[in-house]
Design a protein around this motif. Structure first.
Motif, PDB file in Angstrom:
ATOM      1  N   GLU A 134       0.947  -1.130  -0.079  1.00 59.73           N
ATOM      2  CA  GLU A 134       0.098   0.023   0.007  1.00 59.73           C
ATOM      3  C   GLU A 134       0.972   1.211  -0.011  1.00 59.73           C
ATOM      4  O   GLU A 134       2.118   1.284   0.639  1.00 59.73           O
ATOM      5  CB  GLU A 134      -1.073   0.095   1.246  1.00 59.73           C
ATOM      6  N   THR A 135       0.268   2.311  -0.742  1.00 59.44           N
ATOM      7  CA  THR A 135       1.245   3.528  -0.598  1.00 59.44           C
ATOM      8  C   THR A 135       0.368   4.846  -0.912  1.00 59.44           C
ATOM      9  O   THR A 135      -0.725   4.406  -1.496  1.00 59.44           O
ATOM     10  CB  THR A 135       2.009   3.272  -2.023  1.00 59.44           C
ATOM     11  N   ASP A 136       1.009   5.865  -0.805  1.00 58.22           N
ATOM     12  CA  ASP A 136       0.119   7.156  -0.790  1.00 58.22           C
ATOM     13  C   ASP A 136       0.626   7.577  -2.026  1.00 58.22           C
ATOM     14  O   ASP A 136      -0.136   8.790  -2.779  1.00 58.22           O
ATOM     15  CB  ASP A 136       0.235   8.152   0.437  1.00 58.22           C
ATOM     16  N   ASP A 137       1.327   7.101  -2.886  1.00 59.12           N
ATOM     17  CA  ASP A 137       1.674   7.630  -4.247  1.00 59.12           C
ATOM     18  C   ASP A 137       2.044   6.529  -5.200  1.00 59.12           C
ATOM     19  O   ASP A 137       2.983   5.764  -5.096  1.00 59.12           O
ATOM     20  CB  ASP A 137       2.936   8.528  -4.126  1.00 59.12           C
ATOM     21  N   ILE A 138       1.095   6.045  -5.930  1.00 56.34           N
ATOM     22  CA  ILE A 138       1.229   4.614  -6.666  1.00 56.34           C
ATOM     23  C   ILE A 138       2.366   4.668  -7.737  1.00 56.34           C
ATOM     24  O   ILE A 138       3.293   3.964  -7.741  1.00 56.34           O
ATOM     25  CB  ILE A 138      -0.150   4.210  -7.493  1.00 56.34           C
ATOM     26  N   GLU A 139       2.406   5.848  -8.299  1.00 57.88           N
ATOM     27  CA  GLU A 139       3.428   6.097  -9.702  1.00 57.88           C
ATOM     28  C   GLU A 139       4.881   6.129  -8.886  1.00 57.88           C
ATOM     29  O   GLU A 139       5.857   5.381  -9.367  1.00 57.88           O
ATOM     30  CB  GLU A 139       3.006   7.084 -10.377  1.00 57.88           C
ATOM     31  N   ALA A 140       5.031   6.815  -7.877  1.00 57.77           N
ATOM     32  CA  ALA A 140       6.312   6.812  -7.317  1.00 57.77           C
ATOM     33  C   ALA A 140       6.532   5.740  -6.514  1.00 57.77           C
ATOM     34  O   ALA A 140       7.826   4.968  -6.796  1.00 57.77           O
ATOM     35  CB  ALA A 140       6.281   7.923  -6.219  1.00 57.77           C
ATOM     36  N   GLU A 141       5.855   4.743  -5.948  1.00 58.38           N
ATOM     37  CA  GLU A 141       6.158   3.498  -5.509  1.00 58.38           C
ATOM     38  C   GLU A 141       6.440   2.673  -6.525  1.00 58.38           C
ATOM     39  O   GLU A 141       7.506   1.540  -6.585  1.00 58.38           O
ATOM     40  CB  GLU A 141       4.849   2.980  -4.831  1.00 58.38           C
ATOM     41  N   VAL A 142       5.539   2.561  -7.601  1.00 61.54           N
ATOM     42  CA  VAL A 142       5.989   1.453  -8.835  1.00 61.54           C
ATOM     43  C   VAL A 142       7.609   1.752  -9.345  1.00 61.54           C
ATOM     44  O   VAL A 142       8.264   0.792  -9.452  1.00 61.54           O
ATOM     45  CB  VAL A 142       5.010   1.687  -9.936  1.00 61.54           C
TER      46      VAL A 142
END
Lengths: 124, 124
Positions: free
Chosen positions: A70-78
């Motif tokens: 889980e993340t608050d920023d999908i693109e940054a985490e990907v």
């Protein structure tokens, strides 16, 4: 700066009998089922200790267990995970399916846990 | 009467490069590695919140994630799970590998968690 952490796992079951699948896993793990409104393919297994977010899912591919980050920023985490060696497989609704360099599929999803902000890792 | 509960999961990686596999999953999940003494095939991922017991394992079969159920009575728990529809696959050292009616393999293991007694389900 963004944040992420292990949210939990999804028990993917190659079956149209979602209720029977959820019933088995609920009994096996000793966790009560919590039907999710407006979801015909998922049943949540509620952990009284709120350790992780766990769901049983009806799928058409081979049965497996997959992890959710889980993340608050999908693109940054990907992108962070790509740097570690993972690759993008498919974007579905709000989440990304990825594949680890060790072969397992996993998902990058929006925050699932009530205490996400307190428990997540911060990445520069 | 015996007790059991979800202990955690093992990330099975089809690789001889266990350290590299553990390094990826440690980075991806944001959990530090904790080498296990006298274990060449397992690295623990330590959850600061102690939510679940998580390990990365080097295996020769296809990569996957499998769940572990911990119990204070392996035989009684295996029988309970058979009643729910699971079947025995193989006994290894102190644990049983089982297969769910939905197809996933999972293991029935001795208690892993410090708070096992407090958090486990009791079965008649």
């Amino acid at each position: 700066m963004h944040r992420s952490r292990l949210a939990g796992f999804i028990i993917d079951c190659q079956t149209e009998a979602l209720e029977a699948a959820a019933s088995f896993w609920s009994g096996a793990l000793g966790l009560p089922t919590r039907p999710l409104p407006n979801e015909k393919d998922y049943v949540q297994l509620g952990d009284p200790a709120d350790r992780l977010h766990i769901e049983v899912q009806s799928v058409t591919h081979a049965s497996r267990v997959h992890l959710d980050i889980e993340t608050d920023d999908i693109e940054a985490e990907v992108r962070r995970l790509e740097q570690l060696g993972a690759r993008r497989v498919a974007q579905i609704r709000t989440w990304w399916v990825m594949q680890a360099p060790t072969g397992q599929r996993f998902c990058v999803v929006r925050p699932q846990s009530p205490d996400f902000a307190a428990g997540a890792n911060r990445w520069p």
